[in-house]
Design an enzyme around this catalytic site. Structure first.
Site, mmCIF file in Angstrom:
data_model
loop_
_atom_site.group_PDB
_atom_site.id
_atom_site.type_symbol
_atom_site.label_atom_id
_atom_site.label_comp_id
_atom_site.label_asym_id
_atom_site.label_seq_id
_atom_site.Cartn_x
_atom_site.Cartn_y
_atom_site.Cartn_z
ATOM 1 N N GLU A 1 4.178 -5.314 7.553
ATOM 2 C CA GLU A 1 5.212 -4.404 7.052
ATOM 3 C C GLU A 1 5.770 -3.557 8.183
ATOM 4 O O GLU A 1 6.964 -3.539 8.438
ATOM 5 C CB GLU A 1 4.652 -3.509 5.950
ATOM 6 C CG GLU A 1 5.672 -2.510 5.432
ATOM 7 C CD GLU A 1 5.171 -1.652 4.292
ATOM 8 O OE1 GLU A 1 5.842 -0.651 3.968
ATOM 9 O OE2 GLU A 1 4.112 -1.974 3.716
ATOM 10 N N ARG A 39 -0.085 7.852 -1.601
ATOM 11 C CA ARG A 39 -0.468 7.006 -2.743
ATOM 12 C C ARG A 39 -1.928 7.258 -3.128
ATOM 13 O O ARG A 39 -2.279 7.212 -4.305
ATOM 14 C CB ARG A 39 -0.219 5.526 -2.452
ATOM 15 C CG ARG A 39 -0.414 4.649 -3.668
ATOM 16 C CD ARG A 39 0.105 3.239 -3.467
ATOM 17 N NE ARG A 39 1.552 3.141 -3.539
ATOM 18 C CZ ARG A 39 2.246 2.985 -4.672
ATOM 19 N NH1 ARG A 39 1.606 2.948 -5.834
ATOM 20 N NH2 ARG A 39 3.558 2.884 -4.649
ATOM 21 N N GLU A 54 -0.022 -5.743 -6.251
ATOM 22 C CA GLU A 54 -1.076 -4.840 -5.799
ATOM 23 C C GLU A 54 -2.058 -4.373 -6.868
ATOM 24 O O GLU A 54 -3.268 -4.289 -6.601
ATOM 25 C CB GLU A 54 -0.444 -3.620 -5.128
ATOM 26 C CG GLU A 54 0.251 -3.963 -3.829
ATOM 27 C CD GLU A 54 0.846 -2.740 -3.166
ATOM 28 O OE1 GLU A 54 0.383 -2.384 -2.075
ATOM 29 O OE2 GLU A 54 1.754 -2.138 -3.744
#
Length: 766
Positions: free
Chosen positions: A227, A305, A720
């Protein structure tokens, strides 16, 4: 349903990845010289012996970077090549080019780097003590936990440790770079985020982004490892091409890839939890010490997160959770499937388990009693809509026949001394969207050709998860044709600009929605043409299955004929679609808002057997109930859940990421040179889950469809959330361990390797 073309190519071994692509004539191969200590000052770089090896050899250092020697964007702390100091064991110091890969690697080995050792810190707690933070710590709070603890019947505190995890994508990091027309750069990159690579190249070469084209055809796996970090290797290859004026291919061998790249963030966390006499959890506090590695990378978003998912699937009215991004001299830890949520889930599940042990309550009853319910508000202020935690838990209890399963386990354990069984259930509530709000956008370009075939270009990267398949399904549904007419093109910054990475389980949601909006524009033009041809009102005309209907009656007008007629009328058969997730907002100061488009719910049960004499264990069965919404391709989605479960079980039980000397003590100058070195840096030494490790029985059931928050064709993200189910494997093994040693303490140190199991059973250490 037929298998997608991409799958057929994969099965036949015909798919071309970066190292399979025929390189341009005159291509130079690249190799990197890695540092061999945790931190040091560069005194000299001697390339004489490398240059004598072959006339084609070039040695590129920081002095050759024409633009900014900096590719860190959130925090400018990531150099392309070090000028003064290296910051971790395995950091690239020079780039060597040669006519063959073997020569390039030999040249890299011959480059002599003389350095002075500097003190290093490898442990996140030591970094925190020294005040080495990437960014200021962040806290989310709701209610008054301090006051609530005073009202609790049971309060306890503890420490939870979770290790890192290597991505082990099948295709290592790589890129092919070429200078075209004198001042333009074309790069084929193994990346989840082409625009990030484009930006890094432009910045390091000192040219505008419109002179850089980045193409991502497909990836041989990524799991988050490509990423942000693929930008480094793309920029390094581009630098080599720019300096040498020759095409350059840089493709890492497995050992260099494992040494030089980041992994899942290790965490060390402290918690405090309290409940009333009825088993209602009233308060929860946690401090998360994230080992961020040596640069910022994506650590802030990953930590956010963790904080968002700090309470897991549980409704807790009084919460205070704080995250610390600790800078250490290890490779920069980065995105990994789950993106910080697994670390948060593991802490709260460990706290709940410890609470059950101390109070004597059944752990599952305690979990069930505290699940989120419809309309309840999270600790960050977001109401839960179409909440299905209880529904998933109930269905799982029914499927596993939990009461009888528990009885069978207890009977087995009473009759067997050398083997003990255990089982555990873990619920999930997982938010879907990028936690950085500006990233929740996507574009798409759609062409309908004269023969009726359709080409779709988006920013989504195909890396084995079949995002292309889902985009094709969405585009076909929007146009009213079959998927056989739709082709999803490789991603390039030339056709779709300003892309966001394919990550955070948003690849289908964002890009397929953008493609749908583009298709709807084209379809509206086609419908208008059909209405004029058939003498009907546009509102009465529809296209389904490649046929035109008027008021539900099929007309004598097919898709291809309509497309031809529309083209002949000089009507545009191309469109650009843009989608930004609606309804998202978040106040970073107040730490309140609605950062997610929706939540995914579910629950998993894992059963395990422990060999008391050896400390080894087997996973016997996994049962999963998952909230998928309306599955766009059930085979693909089941495959994603199975793969995520394997990765989650590997992280929870097997994959022991260890760096030499990372025992919590700062590394002084003069310490062994191996300090900070990745100990298992090959696939022969890094232990991975395989088919023999996995449960022989894995049963997956999707919850029935339900109207809820708008998502792609009423589907929900799949990539995920299921990884969290692997944590159930940890607690299943722990349950069996406690059957062997009932008075043992809670052990919340992930991964739960056989060595730890045996130590626990023998009472060697807690």
């Amino acid at each position: 349903m037929k298998s997608p073309k991409e799958s057929a190519l994969n099965v036949k071994g015909a798919t071309l990845y970066i190292d399979d692509i025929a390189a341009p004539t005159g291509t130079l191969e690249g190799a990197v010289k890695l540092s061999t200590s945790a931190r040091g000052r560069i005194l000299s770089i001697d390339a004489a012996k490398a240059l004598e090896l072959d006339p084609s050899v070039r040695v590129i250092t920081a002095k050759d970077v024409p633009g900014q020697n900096q590719i860190g964007f959130s925090v400018p702390d990531e150099v392309l090549l070090p000028e003064d100091e290296w910051e971790y064991w395995g950091q690239p110091i020079v780039l060597c080019l040669a006519r063959t890969r073997t020569l390039a690697r030999r040249a890299a080995a011959l480059v002599a780097v003389t350095g002075e050792p500097l003190p290093a810190i490898l442990d996140e707690r030591e970094a925190a003590k020294a005040g080495h933070f990437i960014l200021p710590s962040r806290t989310m709070r709701s209610g008054d936990p301090e006051a609530a603890f005073a009202d609790c019947a049971t309060v306890l505190s503890g420490t939870v440790v979770s290790g890192g995890q290597e991505h082990v994508y099948l295709e290592t990091q790589g890129a092919i770079a070429e200078v075209r027309d004198g001042d333009k750069v074309f790069v084929i990159s193994g990346t989840q985020g082409p625009t990030g690579v484009q930006k890094a190249i432009a910045q390091s070469l000192g040219i505008p982004m419109n002179r850089v084209e980045v193409e991502a055809r497909r990836l041989g796996g990524a799991f988050g490892g490509k990423e942000d970090q693929a930008a480094y290797w793309g920029a390094l290859a581009a630098l080599g091409a720019w300096v040498s004026r020759r095409p350059v291919r840089l493709y890492l061998n497995r050992r260099d890839d494992m040494r030089a790249t980041g992994k899942r963030h290790p965490y060390s966390s402290d918690y405090k939890i309290g409940m009333d006499a009825e088993g209602r959890i009233l308060a929860f506090e946690a401090d998360y010490y994230q080992n961020s590695g040596c640069t910022c990378d994506l650590s802030p978003a990953i930590l956010s997160r963790t904080l968002f998912h700090a309470t897991g699937a549980y409704s807790i009215p009084n919460v205070r959770v704080t995250g610390h991004m600790c800078r250490t001299n290890l490779p920069s830890f980065t995105a990994f499937r789950g993106f910080g949520a697994p670390q948060g889930f593991f802490v709260v599940e460990s706290a709940v388990q410890a609470l059950a042990i101390k109070s004597g309550l059944d752990a599952n009853a305690l979990r069930y009693h505290n699940l989120y319910k419809e309309g309840e508000i999270t600790h960050y202020g977001m109401p839960l809509v179409s909440c299905r935690t209880t529904e998933a838990f109930d269905r799982l209890l029914e499927k596993t026949r939990w009461a009888s399963l528990r009885d069978r386990i207890d009977d087995f354990n009473a009759e067997n001394r050398l083997y003990k069984k255990g089982a555990a259930i873990i619920p999930i509530c997982f938010g879907i969207s990028f936690t950085k709000l500006l990233m929740n956008q996507a574009g798409a370009l759609v062409h309908v050709y004269q023969d009726g075939s359709v080409l779709v270009s988006t920013g989504a990267i195909e890396m084995g998860q079949q995002v292309s398949r889902k985009i094709a399904v969405a585009a076909a549904a929007a146009l009213g044709v079959g998927t056989e007419l739709v082709s999803v093109e490789r991603t390039t910054t030339l056709t779709v600009a300003n892309t966001v990475p394919t990550a955070a389980s948003t690849g289908s949601d964002l890009n397929a929605m953008a493609a749908t909006l583009a298709c709807e524009q084209i379809k509206a033009r086609l419908v208008a043409k059909a209405a004029s041809m058939l003498g009907a009102e546009p509102g009465s005309v529809s296209i389904e299955g490649g046929r035109v209907s008027v008021s539900g009656e099929e007309a004598e007008l097919g898709w291809e004929a309509l497309v031809t007629a529309t083209y002949e009328s000089r009507v545009d058969l191309s469109a650009h679609g843009f989608y930004s997730t609606p309804g998202l907002f978040y106040d970073m100061t107040a730490e309140r808002g609605s950062p997610f488009a929706y939540h995914v719910y579910g629950a998993a049960c894992v059963e395990a057997t422990v060999d008391v004499l050896r400390g080894s264990y087997t996973l016997d069965r996994a049962t999963i109930v998952h909230d998928m919404g309306r599955s766009l391709d059930e085979k693909v989605d089941i495959g994603q859940i199975e793969g995520a479960l394997a990765q989650g079980l590997g992280w929870a039980l097997l994959e022991d990421l260890q760096f030499a000397g990372s025992g919590g003590v700062p590394v002084p100058p003069g310490a062994p040179a191996t300090a900070g070195k990745l100990l298992a840096d090959t696939l022969s030494t890094y232990k991975l889950p395989d088919i023999h490790f996995m449960p022989p029985e894995v049963e997956i059931e999707f919850l029935s469809e339900r109207d809820g928050p708008s998502a792609l064709l009423r589907s929900k993200a799949i990539g995920e959330p299921p990884l969290i189910y692997g944590i159930a494997g940890y607690f299943a093994v722990l349950d069996a361990m406690r059957a062997a040693r009932p008075r043992g303490p809670g052990l919340f140190d992930l991964p739960l390797t056989p060595e730890k199991v045996l130590d626990y059973i023998m009472g060697v250490k807690p």
